[in-house]
Design an enzyme around this catalytic site. Structure first.
Site, PDB file in Angstrom:
ATOM      1  N   ASN A  12       6.113  -1.146   0.787  1.00 37.18           N
ATOM      2  CA  ASN A  12       6.238  -0.606   2.141  1.00 37.18           C
ATOM      3  C   ASN A  12       4.827  -0.346   2.678  1.00 37.18           C
ATOM      4  OD1 ASN A  12       6.791   0.817   4.459  1.00 37.18           O
ATOM      5  ND2 ASN A  12       7.630   2.610   3.421  1.00 37.18           N
ATOM      6  N   TRP A  13       4.378  -1.222   3.581  1.00 34.32           N
ATOM      7  CA  TRP A  13       2.998  -1.102   4.075  1.00 34.32           C
ATOM      8  C   TRP A  13       2.854   0.022   5.100  1.00 34.32           C
ATOM      9  CZ3 TRP A  13       1.187  -6.890   5.090  1.00 34.32           C
ATOM     10  CH2 TRP A  13       1.263  -7.606   3.873  1.00 34.32           C
ATOM     11  N   LYS A  14       3.965   0.550   5.562  1.00 36.58           N
ATOM     12  CA  LYS A  14       3.954   1.622   6.580  1.00 36.58           C
ATOM     13  C   LYS A  14       3.101   1.196   7.778  1.00 36.58           C
ATOM     14  CE  LYS A  14       4.687   4.919   2.896  1.00 36.58           C
ATOM     15  NZ  LYS A  14       4.680   6.295   2.465  1.00 36.58           N
ATOM     16  N   HIS A 101      14.124   5.653   5.513  1.00 33.01           N
ATOM     17  CA  HIS A 101      12.942   6.160   4.808  1.00 33.01           C
ATOM     18  C   HIS A 101      12.735   7.627   5.188  1.00 33.01           C
ATOM     19  CE1 HIS A 101       8.833   6.738   3.511  1.00 33.01           C
ATOM     20  NE2 HIS A 101       9.033   5.718   2.704  1.00 33.01           N
ATOM     21  N   GLU A 103      10.239   9.254   5.940  1.00 32.67           N
ATOM     22  CA  GLU A 103       9.347   9.476   7.093  1.00 32.67           C
ATOM     23  C   GLU A 103      10.095   9.297   8.405  1.00 32.67           C
ATOM     24  OE1 GLU A 103       6.258   6.840   5.723  1.00 32.67           O
ATOM     25  OE2 GLU A 103       5.847   8.249   4.095  1.00 32.67           O
ATOM     26  N   GLU A 173      14.043   8.299  -3.441  1.00 32.98           N
ATOM     27  CA  GLU A 173      12.671   8.691  -3.145  1.00 32.98           C
ATOM     28  C   GLU A 173      12.615  10.194  -2.880  1.00 32.98           C
ATOM     29  OE1 GLU A 173      10.174   5.208  -1.767  1.00 32.98           O
ATOM     30  OE2 GLU A 173      11.143   5.949   0.035  1.00 32.98           O
ATOM     31  N   GLY A 179       3.733   9.722  -1.312  1.00 29.00           N
ATOM     32  CA  GLY A 179       2.365   9.802  -0.799  1.00 29.00           C
ATOM     33  C   GLY A 179       1.614  11.044  -1.262  1.00 29.00           C
ATOM     34  N   SER A 219       4.942   7.722  -5.212  1.00 32.70           N
ATOM     35  CA  SER A 219       3.662   7.687  -5.927  1.00 32.70           C
ATOM     36  C   SER A 219       3.700   6.827  -7.203  1.00 32.70           C
ATOM     37  CB  SER A 219       3.173   9.105  -6.241  1.00 32.70           C
ATOM     38  OG  SER A 219       2.973   9.825  -5.031  1.00 32.70           O
ATOM     39  N   GLY A 240       4.607   2.539  -1.818  1.00 33.79           N
ATOM     40  CA  GLY A 240       3.861   2.723  -0.579  1.00 33.79           C
ATOM     41  C   GLY A 240       2.388   2.413  -0.798  1.00 33.79           C
ATOM     42  N   GLY A 241       1.601   3.461  -1.062  1.00 38.99           N
ATOM     43  CA  GLY A 241       0.143   3.315  -1.180  1.00 38.99           C
ATOM     44  C   GLY A 241      -0.308   2.171  -2.078  1.00 38.99           C
TER      45      GLY A 241
HETATM   46  C1  PEP Z   1       7.222   4.983   0.168  1.00 41.33           C
HETATM   47  O1  PEP Z   1       6.651   4.947   1.230  1.00 41.33           O
HETATM   48  O2  PEP Z   1       8.392   4.606   0.104  1.00 41.33           O
HETATM   49  C2  PEP Z   1       6.498   5.506  -0.994  1.00 41.33           C
HETATM   50  C3  PEP Z   1       7.153   5.642  -2.114  1.00 41.33           C
HETATM   51  O3  PEP Z   1       5.175   5.807  -0.825  1.00 41.33           O
HETATM   52  P1  PEP Z   1       4.109   6.131  -1.999  1.00 41.33           P
HETATM   53  O4  PEP Z   1       4.271   5.086  -3.060  1.00 41.33           O
HETATM   54  O5  PEP Z   1       2.765   6.064  -1.332  1.00 41.33           O
HETATM   55  O6  PEP Z   1       4.428   7.493  -2.511  1.00 41.33           O
END
Ligand code: PEP
Length: 266
Positions: A12-14, A101, A103, A173, A179, A219, A240-241
């Protein structure tokens, strides 16, 4: 991992990259997956920002990496300024979409009924959907984590039939792990994934529950992926990251492929 479920790892590049760096990331990712020996071995997907989907799709070409949208509208078409429909995603080559998600659930107050509409329309369009669920830290501390996630699942699957819902990948999640650099322990993830499988068995049947992929997000990185993916009910990850670095994402895909192979998958 379980031998019967093919792993799924989504990036997920957000709201990151620009047009040039998004295309470069897709290019680097294809090369890194080949180098890691995991191209086509597991299901890997990327979710770039809407404006870059077409270009990233072109860059991916015939690669088995799935292209997906980070969200879609709850309506099919019409006067919905600024929104992107599931059909539009299909039209530009997407095969997957993230729904719910955290967010969006927490940042934009998207509730289960609304997410159910999005899920239904995404599946109707032929997309595979990654449905995100997860509790906040306060809910976990109050001992409500499993109940909160069960309620989200019931609300989002709603009236969908098993035939329609079999294209859903559930992403657990925990909001407090996204994040933040703080991951659930592999045991915490396993316990929640088993609980989710129980809710799916109750909503549909044990066959449906056994075949649905449940992935973990929060994470996950190249270092901790292996231990999380070793758990029997964890079928991959939503990243994500770490998905913004081709080498890291490829290492995570490789960890998924190895965990699957160790479980007897191929
Ligand atoms: C996500 O955005 O779904 C996520 C899990 O982010 P991160 O890996 O950065 O925690």
């Amino acid at each position: 991992m379980h031998a019967s479920r093919r792993p799924f790892v989504g990036g997920n590049w957000k709201m990151n990259t620009d047009l040039a760096s998004g295309a470069e990331l897709a290019d680097a990712l294809m090369a890194a997956l080949v180098a890691a020996g995991s191209e086509g071995v597991i299901d890997a997907a990327v979710y770039p920002p809407f404006p870059y989907l077409f270009t990233v799709g072109r860059t991916l070409g015939h690669s088995p990496i799935l292209l997906g949208g980070q969200d879609c509208a709850a309506e099919a078409s019409g006067a919905f300024t600024g929104q992107v429909s599931a059909d539009m995603l299909c039209d530009i080559g997407c095969r997957s979409v993230i729904i719910g998600h955290s967010e969006r659930r927490h940042g934009l107050q998207e509730g289960d009924e609304f997410l159910h509409q999005k899920l239904a329309i995404a599946l109707e369009s032929g997309l595979q959907a990654v449905l995100c669920v997860g509790e906040t830290l306060a809910q976990r501390d109050d001992g409500l984590a499993e109940a909160v996630v069960a309620k989200q699942l019931r609300g989002c699957f709603g009236t969908l039939t098993a035939e329609t819902a079999d294209r859903v990948v559930v992403a657990y999640e925990p909001v407090w792990a996204i994040g933040t650099g703080r991951t659930a322990t592999p045991q915490d993830a396993q316990a929640m994934h088993a609980s989710i499988r129980g809710v799916l068995a109750d909503l549909y049947d044990s066959r449906f529950a056994a075949q649905t992929r449940i992935i973990y997000g929060g994470s996950v990185n190249a270092k901790n992926a292996r231990a999380i993916f070793a758990e029997p009910d964890v079928d991959g990850g939503l990243i994500g990251g770490a998905s913004l670095k081709a080498e890291d994402f490829a290492s995570i895909c490789r960890a998924a492929a190895e965990a699957w192979s160790a479980a007897g998958g191929h």
